[in-house]
Write an enzyme that holds these catalytic residues in place. Structure first.
Site, mmCIF file in Angstrom:
data_model
loop_
_atom_site.group_PDB
_atom_site.id
_atom_site.type_symbol
_atom_site.label_atom_id
_atom_site.label_comp_id
_atom_site.label_asym_id
_atom_site.label_seq_id
_atom_site.Cartn_x
_atom_site.Cartn_y
_atom_site.Cartn_z
ATOM 1 N N GLY A 1 0.840 -1.254 0.039
ATOM 2 C CA GLY A 1 0.031 -0.077 -0.128
ATOM 3 C C GLY A 1 0.931 1.181 0.067
ATOM 4 O O GLY A 1 2.213 1.111 0.325
ATOM 5 N N LYS A 2 0.359 2.461 -0.169
ATOM 6 C CA LYS A 2 0.955 3.670 -0.146
ATOM 7 C C LYS A 2 0.105 4.836 0.011
ATOM 8 O O LYS A 2 -1.075 4.646 -0.651
ATOM 9 C CB LYS A 2 2.002 3.760 -1.463
ATOM 10 C CG LYS A 2 3.165 4.905 -1.095
ATOM 11 C CD LYS A 2 4.221 3.884 -0.582
ATOM 12 C CE LYS A 2 5.445 5.015 -0.162
ATOM 13 N NZ LYS A 2 6.537 4.175 0.330
#
Ligand code: NAD
Length: 422
Positions: free
Chosen positions: A111-112
């Site tokens: 994720g980011k």
């Protein structure tokens, strides 16, 4: 760091990330349906949210949280604050996190997150307000079992403390495992600060063994003298390497007889830059990448080794402590020239690995000694290097392709085993 981000050849990094995936998928002869699933993020949340500034007026900021793949566990990845953040950039970084976690075999997906903001223009109170409201907006996605943010460009342990507190306030009790990279006093981990550099050094020691290029006595050049670069310099000197050149955003310094990292650190603390260090010659940043050395550690920014300088890199080994420092075209040039590459998703995975240890400790409310953390990190990095090297030998491919093959294979296997619901 981020305001100095410069892009020599500026490919769209989301296109690059997809291209890298396509190549690994092709080598692995991945099923077409699986390729379609893995080449796009699973979830993308865009939020526009208000923050009351110190003078009382209201600003609206835009932020993102992207989850690329969750087949192997909750999403893991940092949150960056930068004026140039784009959804494409966050997508690419989320996908890279999936591969990085799979490459070192820790049970996370990728994720980011990012907020479009120049944090240097905000006061501390405004930054806290922005962080708390952004946390609130992305709270449908995050949580210790779902998605665990961490610091990235222009965010730090204090930012993580605010996120942890906001998320905990919503739930009515302390949930320290919702973020990693926290201060030690509220559930952070010993060894996290040094983890990225330490992991880089472990992979370098492995590379030195398979190549027969001893680290003791090796001449090392390091671009970037921040968290990753300065600590790598110290650890490599402890291993008997000679640090011959280092740089920061103001320029570089060289001394073929060796620079003492602790003294360079002290100089940088006092003068704000490594430049001017006694008994060193001042060189440009570009010169550091082309320095006469055995090992080059890019530890600053993306897109630093390009078609313009790849043919002049003199190192035998490049260890990518930074994310994406080598453009795909430059990568090919280095590969053709026989330079041994330790690719970013392997080389700098020590950071996310100790983040994983932090999360495990938080979930168990049982904290480890630094010795145990460093030993466990070594075990994970050594195994990961072994898997990637073995893949590169078996398929006669470059280390970067091999790292992608190891990682994509693991994610593809998990996705296939779980099947499609409904
Ligand atoms: P940092 O902000 O602590 O340090 C960055 C350093 O790069 C600073 O010394 C800065 O002066 C220098 N720099 C900036 N522009 C430069 C230029 N043009 N030429 C040479 N040096 C320049 O950042 P960091 O945490 O050390 O991160 C460095 C790289 O490592 C980034 O690519 C980051 O994504 C990657 N990384 C860091 C971690 C971590 O845990 N810190 C984990 C994984 C990857």
């Amino acid at each position: 760091m981020a305001s100095q981000r410069q892009v020599a050849e500026a490919p769209n990094i989301w296109a690059v990330a997809q291209q890298q995936f396509d190549e690994a998928a092709e080598k692995l002869d991945l099923d077409d349906g699986l390729r379609r699933v893995l080449r796009v993020p699973k979830r993308e949340l865009t939020v526009n949210f208000p923050v009351t500034m110190d003078d009382g007026h209201v600003e609206v900021f835009t932020g993102y949280r992207v989850q690329h793949n969750l087949a192997r566990g909750p999403a893991k990845g940092g949150i960056r604050y930068h004026q140039d953040v784009t959804l494409d950039e966050v997508r690419a970084l989320a996908m890279w996190m999936t591969w990085k976690c799979a490459c070192v075999n820790i049970p996370y997906g990728g994720g980011k997150g990012g907020v479009i903001v120049d944090p240097k223009k905000l006061t501390l109170r405004e930054l806290e307000g922005l962080t708390r409201r952004f946390t609130t907006e992305i709270s449908p996605l995050i949580g210790p079992d779902r998605d665990i943010p961490a610091p990235d460009v222009n965010t730090n342990a204090q930012t993580m403390a605010w996120i942890m507190d906001t998320f905990s306030m919503h739930n009515g009790y302390t949930i320290s495992g919702v973020v990693t990279g926290k201060p030690i006093a509220i559930g952070g981990s010993l060894g996290r600060n040094e983890a990225t550099a330490r992991g880089t050094v472990f992979t370098l020691l492995q590379a030195s063994e398979v190549l027969g290029v001893p680290i003791r006595g090796a001449r090392v050049a390091i671009q970037g003298f921040g968290n990753a670069g300065s600590i790598a310099a110290t650890l490599l000197a402890q291993e008997g390497a000679t640090v011959v050149a280092v740089s920061d955003s103001s320029g570089g310094i060289v001394n073929p007889k060796g620079l003492d990292p602790s003294k360079v650190n002290a100089w940088k603390r006092e003068h704000g830059t490594v430049v001017g260090f006694p008994r060193s010659e001042t060189i440009s940043n570009a010169d550091v990448l082309e320095a006469d050395c055995d090992v080059l550690v890019p530890a600053a920014l993306e897109n630093q080794i390009t078609t313009h300088n790849a043919s002049r890199v003199r190192a035998r080994i490049v260890a990518e402590a930074a994310n994406g420092p080598t453009t795909p075209e430059a990568d090919e040039i280095l590969n053709e020239r026989g330079v041994f590459m330790i690719p970013d998703i392997l080389c700098n995975a020590g950071g996310v690995t100790v983040s994983y240890f932090e999360w495990v400790q938080d979930m168990q409310s049982f904290f480890w000694t630094e010795e145990r953390i460093n030993e466990s990190l070594k075990g994970i990095m050594d195994r990961a290097f072994g898997s990637v090297y073995e893949m590169s030998q078996r398929h006669e491919v470059a280390m970067r392709t091999a790292a992608y093959m190891v990682a994509v294979n693991r994610v593809a296997e998990a996705t296939t085993l779980r099947g499609l619901y409904p």
